[in-house]
Design a protein around this motif. Sequence first.
Motif, PDB file in Angstrom:
ATOM      1  N   ALA A 191      69.035  58.924  42.949  1.00 51.02           N
ATOM      2  CA  ALA A 191      68.042  59.904  42.519  1.00 51.02           C
ATOM      3  C   ALA A 191      67.300  59.396  41.288  1.00 51.02           C
ATOM      4  O   ALA A 191      66.079  59.554  41.170  1.00 51.02           O
ATOM      5  CB  ALA A 191      68.725  61.232  42.210  1.00 51.02           C
ATOM      6  N   GLU A 192      68.022  58.721  40.425  1.00 53.99           N
ATOM      7  CA  GLU A 192      67.411  58.190  39.201  1.00 53.99           C
ATOM      8  C   GLU A 192      66.402  57.093  39.565  1.00 53.99           C
ATOM      9  O   GLU A 192      65.279  57.050  39.048  1.00 53.99           O
ATOM     10  CB  GLU A 192      68.521  57.669  38.295  1.00 53.99           C
ATOM     11  CG  GLU A 192      68.113  57.350  36.869  1.00 53.99           C
ATOM     12  CD  GLU A 192      67.654  55.907  36.696  1.00 53.99           C
ATOM     13  OE1 GLU A 192      66.751  55.671  35.880  1.00 53.99           O
ATOM     14  OE2 GLU A 192      68.184  55.027  37.419  1.00 53.99           O
ATOM     15  N   LEU A 193      66.797  56.234  40.538  1.00 55.08           N
ATOM     16  CA  LEU A 193      65.893  55.160  40.973  1.00 55.08           C
ATOM     17  C   LEU A 193      64.618  55.751  41.566  1.00 55.08           C
ATOM     18  O   LEU A 193      63.508  55.338  41.248  1.00 55.08           O
ATOM     19  CB  LEU A 193      66.612  54.285  42.005  1.00 55.08           C
ATOM     20  CG  LEU A 193      65.811  53.105  42.577  1.00 55.08           C
ATOM     21  CD1 LEU A 193      66.712  51.901  42.747  1.00 55.08           C
ATOM     22  CD2 LEU A 193      65.148  53.448  43.899  1.00 55.08           C
ATOM     23  N   CYS A 194      64.779  56.763  42.434  1.00 59.01           N
ATOM     24  CA  CYS A 194      63.615  57.376  43.068  1.00 59.01           C
ATOM     25  C   CYS A 194      62.717  58.033  42.015  1.00 59.01           C
ATOM     26  O   CYS A 194      61.496  57.946  42.089  1.00 59.01           O
ATOM     27  CB  CYS A 194      64.044  58.395  44.117  1.00 59.01           C
ATOM     28  SG  CYS A 194      64.728  57.606  45.577  1.00 59.01           S
ATOM     29  N   ALA A 195      63.338  58.670  41.040  1.00 57.49           N
ATOM     30  CA  ALA A 195      62.558  59.350  40.001  1.00 57.49           C
ATOM     31  C   ALA A 195      61.725  58.338  39.223  1.00 57.49           C
ATOM     32  O   ALA A 195      60.595  58.621  38.823  1.00 57.49           O
ATOM     33  CB  ALA A 195      63.494  60.103  39.061  1.00 57.49           C
ATOM     34  N   ARG A 196      62.309  57.161  39.009  1.00 57.81           N
ATOM     35  CA  ARG A 196      61.584  56.122  38.282  1.00 57.81           C
ATOM     36  C   ARG A 196      60.297  55.740  39.040  1.00 57.81           C
ATOM     37  O   ARG A 196      59.318  55.304  38.446  1.00 57.81           O
ATOM     38  CB  ARG A 196      62.486  54.894  38.131  1.00 57.81           C
ATOM     39  CG  ARG A 196      62.077  53.951  37.019  1.00 57.81           C
ATOM     40  CD  ARG A 196      63.271  53.130  36.560  1.00 57.81           C
ATOM     41  NE  ARG A 196      63.765  52.212  37.565  1.00 57.81           N
ATOM     42  CZ  ARG A 196      63.182  51.051  37.862  1.00 57.81           C
ATOM     43  NH1 ARG A 196      62.087  50.691  37.248  1.00 57.81           N
ATOM     44  NH2 ARG A 196      63.709  50.255  38.767  1.00 57.81           N
ATOM     45  N   PHE A 197      60.323  55.891  40.358  1.00 55.46           N
ATOM     46  CA  PHE A 197      59.142  55.567  41.170  1.00 55.46           C
ATOM     47  C   PHE A 197      58.378  56.824  41.578  1.00 55.46           C
ATOM     48  O   PHE A 197      57.813  56.894  42.662  1.00 55.46           O
ATOM     49  CB  PHE A 197      59.564  54.760  42.393  1.00 55.46           C
ATOM     50  CG  PHE A 197      59.981  53.360  42.054  1.00 55.46           C
ATOM     51  CD1 PHE A 197      59.045  52.357  41.912  1.00 55.46           C
ATOM     52  CD2 PHE A 197      61.318  53.058  41.827  1.00 55.46           C
ATOM     53  CE1 PHE A 197      59.425  51.070  41.584  1.00 55.46           C
ATOM     54  CE2 PHE A 197      61.684  51.773  41.491  1.00 55.46           C
ATOM     55  CZ  PHE A 197      60.752  50.771  41.359  1.00 55.46           C
ATOM     56  N   ASN A 198      58.394  57.828  40.722  1.00 55.36           N
ATOM     57  CA  ASN A 198      57.601  59.042  40.919  1.00 55.36           C
ATOM     58  C   ASN A 198      57.931  59.807  42.203  1.00 55.36           C
ATOM     59  O   ASN A 198      57.038  60.341  42.858  1.00 55.36           O
ATOM     60  CB  ASN A 198      56.098  58.736  40.945  1.00 55.36           C
ATOM     61  CG  ASN A 198      55.655  57.927  39.761  1.00 55.36           C
ATOM     62  OD1 ASN A 198      56.001  58.251  38.628  1.00 55.36           O
ATOM     63  ND2 ASN A 198      54.927  56.858  40.012  1.00 55.36           N
TER      64      ASN A 198
END
Lengths: 474, 175
Positions: free
Chosen positions: B159-166
Motif C-alpha cells: 500500500a505504501e508503494l502504491c501510495a508513492r505512485f499516486n
Amino acid sequence: MVDRPTEELRPPWILGRKGLGDVTRDICDVFEREPTALWWAAFTVSSSMLLAGTLAVCYEIATGIGTWGLNKTVGWAFDITNFVFWIGIGHAGTLISAILFLFRQRWRTSVNRAAEAMTLFAVMCAGLFPLIHMGRPWLFYWIVPYPNTRGSLWVNFRSPLLWDFFAISTYFLISLTFWYVGLVPDLATARDRASGFKRKVFGFFSLGWNGSTRTWVHYESLYTLLAALATPLVLSVHTIVSFDFATALVPGWHTTIFPPYFVCGAVFSGFAMVLTLMLIARKVVHLEDYFTHRHVGAMCKIVIVTGSCVGLAYLTEFFTAAYSDNPYEQFVFLNRAMGPYAWAYWTMITCNVISPQLFWFKRVRENLVLVFLISLVINVGMWFERFVIIVSSLHRDFLPSSWVMYYPSSIEIVTLIGSFGLFFTAFLIFCRFLPMIAMAEVKGVVSEGRRHSQARPAAAPAEDLDLDVAEARA
Amino acid sequence: MKKRSRRIFMGLFEREEDVIGATRAARERGWRIVDVYAPYPVHGLPEAAGFARSWVPWACLALGLTGAALITWFQFWASAVTWPINVAGKPWNSLPAFIPVTFEVGVLSAGLGTTAVFLLAFGLLPGKTAVTPHPRVTDDRFALLIEEPDATFSAAAAAELCARFNAVETEEFES
C-alpha cells in the motif's frame, strides 16, 4: 525537473485537454443518447434512396440486363464503373487503419474506426454490382471452387475475374476482422457503462474483454499482424481489379501502368470520401475536438500526393500511346480527349488533377467548407475516371461499323443512387449504435504534447517517473 | 479446473506513468505481478511487468504458409490433374497465373486463422462474462494486481508503494 521542449513544440492531436474519462464520455455519448432530428432526416433520405435502388435491382433481375443501356459494342459501362468506384472508396479505410498504423501516424486514431466502417460498406456496395451484372445472380456461388455435380467442373484459376472474386472476398473478410478486433476493447467500455438489454448485447460481442495487459500484449501483436497483412492486401485488390482491364486486348486498357494507377486513384477517391463523411460527422455529433483542423490538413496532404500521382498516370498513358506508334492505341486517347465523351474526360481532369492542387494553400486546407466542396468534386471526378476508362475505350472499337454511343438507362441511374443509399444508411446505423472513434486508441494519444509535470499534481517521484516514461516511450 | 484460492493485492491508478512506475517497483521487490488492467495498451507496461513477448506472429506465419501451400496444390490439381481444360492454349500448369489467388488465400488464412487462435487462446468468446477487478478499468483507471504469496508479504508495504505512485485506491481480495 528535466526539461523536454520537444513535447511542447508538438501540438496535441486531441484538443480540449481531455482526460481518459472525458474520451469515454464524449465518444459513448454519441450512441448512448437519443438520435437527433438531423440523424432521422439523414436516415429517411438515405433509406429512401436504398429502397429506390432495391426496386430498380429487383426490376432488373426480374426483366434482364436489357433494362440497362448496354449494347453489343459496350458490354461494360455504368455497372462496372460503379463497381470500381466503390471498391476504390474502400481503399482509404484500409490505408488509414493499416498503412498509417505501420508508419506510426498517430493522427489516424481519430478517423480509423469510421474509415474502416466506410471500407466495409463500400465493399458491400461494390460487390453488389458484379453480382447483378451476372444476369443470374442466384447462381453466383458457381464462382466458388466447390465439388459439384457438373463433373466436378472447377473454376478457371487463370482468369482475372476469378482472381477478383478471391481478392474482394478476402478484402471484405480481412477488413471485417480488422474492424471487429479493433472494436472489442471499445465494446467492453460500452458494456461497462450500459445497463439492461444494451449491456447484454455489448457483453455478448465484447467477448469477455477485461483490459488485462497479459491479453493486450498479444492483442497488439495480432493488430500489427492484421495491419501488416492488410497492407499488401489492399494494394493487391485494386491491382487485381485493374487486371480485369489490363489483361484484355482492348486499346486503352491493355497497359502495364494500370495497377499503380488504379491503386493511387483508389486511395485518392477514398480519402475524398473519408473527408466528406468525417466533415459531416464531426459537425453532426460534435466531435470537433477529436477530428481537428490538423487531421483535415494531414488528409488534404495525402489527397495532393495521390491526386498528383493520378495526374501523372494520365500523362503517362498519353505518352505511352504516342510513343507506341500503335494507331489503335493513339486513336483511343485522341478519342478520349476530343471525341464524343470529351466532356467526361475534361470533367475528370478538372476534378482530379486541378481541384486537389488547391490544397497546396494552407488557407484552403483550413477552410473546412472549401475542403468539403473539393472532396465532393474529387468524388465526382473519380467516378468519371472509371466511366472514361471503361466506356471511351469500348465504344469505338476496331471496326467503325460497330461504333456506337452508350447512354445509361434510368434503371442504371437509380441503381447507382441506391448504392449511395446503402452506403449512407449503413454508415448512419453504425454511427448510431457503435463507438465511431476508437476510444482505446485515442486514449493512448490524449497525453501527447502535454508535459507530464503539467498533467498531474506535483508528487514525490515525479522526476524519476518522467524519465521512466521517456525511456519506455523511446 | 478450479484454482486454489489466493490473496490478491490491488492498487488502482489514474495515469499510465504511475502504473508503469508502480509495476516496475513491485517487480523489482520480487513480488509476483498477477496482471495489470488498462483501458488501452500502455507502451512500456508489458516490459515493466516482465511479461513475455507474444508468440502470435509464429501462429500467423504458420497459418499463412499452410493456406498458401494448400491453395497452390489445389489450383494445380484442379487445373492440371483432375479435369484439365484448354483455355486459349495455355499450359495445364499455369503457375504464374496462380499467384494472385495463392496470395489472397494465404492472407485470408493468416488473418482469419490468427484471429481465431488469439480469441481461443485467451478464451475471448461471444457471450463470455467479463471478469474485471474494477468496473472502471475499461474506462479511465489502471489496476495493478499483486499476488500475496505468504505471510511474509506485507500488505502495508504494498500500500505504501502504491501510495508513492499516486494510487487512488488499494484493496485486498481473494481470487
